[in-house]
Enzyme design. Structure first.
Site, PDB file in Angstrom:
ATOM      1  N   ALA A  89       0.853  -1.189   0.000  1.00 17.34           N
ATOM      2  CA  ALA A  89       0.000   0.000   0.000  1.00 17.34           C
ATOM      3  C   ALA A  89       0.888   1.238   0.000  1.00 17.34           C
ATOM      4  O   ALA A  89       2.074   1.147   0.309  1.00 17.34           O
ATOM      5  CB  ALA A  89      -0.886   0.005   1.249  1.00 17.34           C
ATOM      6  N   MET A  90       0.288   2.382  -0.358  1.00 20.51           N
ATOM      7  CA  MET A  90       1.062   3.619  -0.445  1.00 20.51           C
ATOM      8  C   MET A  90       0.228   4.779   0.061  1.00 20.51           C
ATOM      9  O   MET A  90      -0.922   4.962  -0.340  1.00 20.51           O
ATOM     10  CB  MET A  90       1.492   3.826  -1.914  1.00 20.51           C
ATOM     11  CG  MET A  90       2.184   5.133  -2.172  1.00 20.51           C
ATOM     12  SD  MET A  90       3.779   5.212  -1.299  1.00 20.51           S
ATOM     13  CE  MET A  90       3.894   6.951  -0.975  1.00 20.51           C
ATOM     14  N   HIS A 125      -1.720   1.631   9.212  1.00 20.52           N
ATOM     15  CA  HIS A 125      -0.357   2.051   8.861  1.00 20.52           C
ATOM     16  C   HIS A 125      -0.377   3.260   7.912  1.00 20.52           C
ATOM     17  O   HIS A 125       0.246   4.285   8.174  1.00 20.52           O
ATOM     18  CB  HIS A 125       0.346   0.856   8.202  1.00 20.52           C
ATOM     19  CG  HIS A 125       1.748   1.126   7.752  1.00 20.52           C
ATOM     20  ND1 HIS A 125       2.850   0.604   8.389  1.00 20.52           N
ATOM     21  CD2 HIS A 125       2.237   1.848   6.717  1.00 20.52           C
ATOM     22  CE1 HIS A 125       3.942   0.998   7.775  1.00 20.52           C
ATOM     23  NE2 HIS A 125       3.601   1.763   6.740  1.00 20.52           N
ATOM     24  N   GLU A 126      -1.138   3.137   6.839  1.00 21.98           N
ATOM     25  CA  GLU A 126      -1.114   4.202   5.821  1.00 21.98           C
ATOM     26  C   GLU A 126      -1.771   5.482   6.333  1.00 21.98           C
ATOM     27  O   GLU A 126      -1.337   6.576   5.982  1.00 21.98           O
ATOM     28  CB  GLU A 126      -1.793   3.729   4.525  1.00 21.98           C
ATOM     29  CG  GLU A 126      -1.195   2.456   3.913  1.00 21.98           C
ATOM     30  CD  GLU A 126       0.305   2.472   3.720  1.00 21.98           C
ATOM     31  OE1 GLU A 126       0.894   3.566   3.627  1.00 21.98           O
ATOM     32  OE2 GLU A 126       0.910   1.389   3.677  1.00 21.98           O
ATOM     33  N   HIS A 143       0.610   7.533   8.373  1.00 18.81           N
ATOM     34  CA  HIS A 143       1.520   8.335   7.540  1.00 18.81           C
ATOM     35  C   HIS A 143       0.906   9.682   7.157  1.00 18.81           C
ATOM     36  O   HIS A 143       1.638  10.604   6.801  1.00 18.81           O
ATOM     37  CB  HIS A 143       1.838   7.594   6.237  1.00 18.81           C
ATOM     38  CG  HIS A 143       2.921   6.561   6.356  1.00 18.81           C
ATOM     39  ND1 HIS A 143       4.136   6.819   6.942  1.00 18.81           N
ATOM     40  CD2 HIS A 143       2.989   5.288   5.888  1.00 18.81           C
ATOM     41  CE1 HIS A 143       4.895   5.727   6.845  1.00 18.81           C
ATOM     42  NE2 HIS A 143       4.221   4.784   6.217  1.00 18.81           N
ATOM     43  N   GLU A 195       8.777   4.658   8.391  1.00 16.92           N
ATOM     44  CA  GLU A 195       8.178   3.321   8.285  1.00 16.92           C
ATOM     45  C   GLU A 195       8.128   2.609   9.634  1.00 16.92           C
ATOM     46  O   GLU A 195       7.157   1.910   9.935  1.00 16.92           O
ATOM     47  CB  GLU A 195       8.936   2.480   7.252  1.00 16.92           C
ATOM     48  CG  GLU A 195       8.821   3.007   5.819  1.00 16.92           C
ATOM     49  CD  GLU A 195       7.374   3.219   5.370  1.00 16.92           C
ATOM     50  OE1 GLU A 195       6.453   2.671   5.991  1.00 16.92           O
ATOM     51  OE2 GLU A 195       7.162   3.960   4.392  1.00 16.92           O
TER      52      GLU A 195
END
Ligand code: BES
Ligand code: ZN
Length: 670
Positions: free
Chosen positions: A291-292, A326-327, A330, A349
């Protein structure tokens, strides 16, 4: 139970066998920098090309007759510079430095200090390499093959979609317009502000998105394709959508639930609101990473976002929850405050890989997700970091080709493990205070690892930089050797020392000249196994610790909660004394897991000491060991698979031989 993320687990073959020479690298000059990118892109989903027009507002800080930018696999057609209130100056040459992924635009006269506009027309290919601006293949419900145009820019591939200053510290705002077929969905970081027919072709529309906040190029994204979506509103007013392949909208529901719970959690944890009006999460058919975190438009591979409500298992749901957690982390840690350079990528990360668990634990306490952290990330990091070919978490990065190398399990899993240890050392309240100060101080800017340590140091009054440098700048971790003595009836004196833990055993039989760590050590007793009775910071090779009021028949355990990133070697007597706590399950599952894992790794090393080995095996035997059993079963299964495949091949081969003998020709497939 955690699925393996897509990063590399071992060093590349080239670094294992021969150290390649480091390519010389210089960052972009700072005499011209962007303030705003006005970007128009017109992808062709049939020919797999795109046309682009960049109109960037730039500042010239020092007179120059050239502009150096990043650019890769893009052909520039024309370029010009218009100084504010002045005449347009056409570039007379485009000098491509392909190796360095740069282009130098040469001008016939000096661009004077001040504001101006840089205009570039260019063309490129919608490539099939899953980086930059690329094509992703999908099948319509009726079975027709079609292509979407999508982006993946981290770390250094924005330069494949448009000429830009592709470094994380060169932030600017973006005004993006996409010219796309009118029956396709088009998405970007921001919400749509205008949609009108494209004058030159009535099958196309021109979609304009709102201006982004100031941001790094690697977080820009756009997607053009056919998707369905489910939508919700988070409690703090952010519109959340999950885009899925056509006909699969219901498979986006779970991620939607996670995202709408997660946004308020982070807002509350960081005490900083999510700054954009919307966030889209989209499943992309062809996707290189897991994923990003593109700001406002997070892209996922399908397995990291979609959950079939009728046919999914707990591990798939947990994985989706962790990836979403997680994403979205960010969006603050990485997007709002961005690392100054790729050297600090581990922090980006590692932090997200830790807080994703905090977030999932908050949203789904029934998952007991921290136990999974210990059995997945923590133990994997210890196993890898004990090898001689490990590397420090923080590594110097120069040339873009080196950036990919550092997306590995040391950055992610060891990074997450040392942040977890740090959080435990500081305590949640001071940690949050420090995080809040860091995010407020550096929001919309860039920061380094040291900046975070400084904020946490201020909030906690503890020597954070010194402690953390010992974990991030040197590879490996210590084994803590502990022995005890009962004194004055109710006092327990612990002798604690550290030495480097190596899977291959001590070099030349000694541990001399080996590095030291600043090790936060916590201690509990059988009186309350879940509560830390004492904390010490081991900042030298050895120390003694006096614990008062410990009855002679009470046991002592180091590292309750298995949060410290080290292994423990207890004296034989201490190890034996833990047996009742293991048998009656008063030791928590994570503690039994940690103990079992330490002993398992020590068993390899101590194969020559029979008596110690027997003792360890006795303690290991007392631990109900699903992990151990799982390992043995996995091994047995892999052996069986190999045997079965070999048998199949043999069987096919003999059939084929038989058939050939009979004069037939048989196609061979296994
Ligand atoms: N920023 C990364 C994505 C990334 C990884 C981009 C490698 C370029 C190269 C993202 O936040 C990430 O960490 N994704 C993980 C999944 C995560 C849940 C561990 C991945 O892609 O494996
Ligand atoms: Zn990440």
């Amino acid at each position: 139970i955690k699925q393996t993320p897509s990063f590399k687990l071992v060093s590349s073959v080239s670094t294992l066998f021969s150290m390649p020479e480091r390519r010389p690298f210089v960052r972009l000059p700072t005499d011209v920098y962007p303030v705003n990118y006005g970007l128009r892109l017109k992808p062709d989903l049939i020919d797999f090309t795109f046309e682009g027009k960049l109109e960037a507002a730039v500042e010239v800080t020092q007179g120059t007759n050239q502009i150096v930018m990043n650019c890769a696999d893009i052909d520039i057609i024309t370029a010009s510079f218009v100084p504010e209130g002045g005449e347009e100056i056409n570039a007379t040459g485009f000098n491509y430095q392909n190796e360095d992924e740069k282009v130098t635009l040469c001008f016939p006269s000096t661009l004077q200090k001040g504001s101006g506009s840089l205009k570039i027309d260019f063309v490129g290919e919608l490539n099939d390499k899953m980086k930059g601006f690329y094509r992703s293949k999908y099948m319509t419900p009726s079975g027709e093959i079609r292509y979407a145009a999508v982006t993946q820019f981290e770390a250094t591939d924005a330069r494949r979609a448009f000429p830009c200053w592709d470094e994380p510290a060169i932030k600017a705002t973006f005004d993006i317009t996409l010219i796309v077929p009118k029956d396709r969905i088009s998405l970007s970081n921001m919400n749509v502000v205008d949609r009108k027919p494209y004058p030159e072709d009535h099958s196309l529309v021109e979609v304009t998105f709102a201006t982004t906040p100031i941001m790094s190029t690697y977080l820009v994204a756009f997607v053009i394709g056919e998707y369905d979506f489910v939508e919700s509103q988070s409690s703090d007013g952010v519109t959340v959508r999950v885009y899925t392949p056509v006909g699969k909208a219901e498979q986006g529901r779970f991620a939607l639930e996670v995202a709408t719970k997660t946004l308020p959690f982070y807002k509350d944890y960081f005490r900083v609101p999510y700054p954009l009006p919307k966030i889209d999460l989209i499943a992309i058919a062809d996707f290189a990473a897991g994923a990003m975190e593109n700001w406002g438009l997070v892209t996922y591979r399908e397995t990291a976002l979609l959950i079939d409500p009728k046919n999914s298992c707990a591990s798939s749901r947990q994985w989706v929850a962790l990836v979403v957690g997680h994403e979205l982390a960010h969006q603050w840690f990485g997007n709002l405050v961005t690392m100054e350079w790729w050297t600090h990528l581990w922090l980006n990360e590692g932090f997200a890989s830790w807080i994703e668990y905090l977030c999932v634990d908050h949203c789904f306490p029934e998952y007991d997700i921290w136990t999974q952290f210990v059995s997945a990330d923590y133990t994997r990091a210890l196993d890898l970091d004990a090898l001689d070919n490990s590397h420090p978490i923080e590594v110097d990065v120069g040339h873009p080709s080196e950036v990919d190398e550092i997306f590995d399990a040391i950055s992610y899993s060891k990074g997450a493990s040392v942040i977890r240890m740090l959080h435990n050392y500081i305590g949640d309240e001071d940690f949050r205070m420090g995080m809040n100060a860091y995010l407020l101080k550096f929001q919309h800017k860039n920061a380094s690892t040291e900046d975070l340590w400084e904020c946490l140091e201020q909030a906690s009054g503890k020597p954070i930089a010194a402690v953390m440098n010992s974990w991030t700048k040197q590879m490996g971790f210590p084994i803590i050797v502990v022995d005890q003595e009962q004194v004055h009836g109710s006092d327990r004196v612990l002798k604690i020392s550290q030495k480097k833990f190596c899977a291959s055993g001590p070099r030349n039989g000694t541990y001399e000249n080996c590095p030291n760590w600043m090790v936060p050590i916590s201690i509990c007793t059988s009186e309350d196994p879940s509560c830390t009775k004492m904390k010490v910071l081991l900042d030298q090779p050895e120390t003694t610790v006096n614990i008062t009021n410990v009855a002679p028949d009470h046991w002592i355990k180091i590292n309750p909660g298995t949060v410290g990133f080290y292994r423990i070697q207890y004296s034989s007597a201490m190890l034996e004394s833990l047996l009742p706590g293991i048998r009656d399950l008063t030791l928590l599952p994570v503690d039994r897991l940690g103990l079992q894992n330490d002993l398992f790794s020590l068993l390899h090393k101590q194969a020559d000491m029979q008596e110690e080995k027997n003792r360890i095996e006795r303690v290991l035997g007392a631990i109900p060991a699903p992990d151990l059993i799982q390992r043995v079963l996995n091994f047995a299964l892999s052996v069986l698979t190999v045997i079965y495949t070999a048998l199949c091949i043999q069987c096919k081969l003999s059939k084929q031989l038989y058939s050939i003998k009979q004069g037939n020709s048989v196609p061979f497939s296994v």
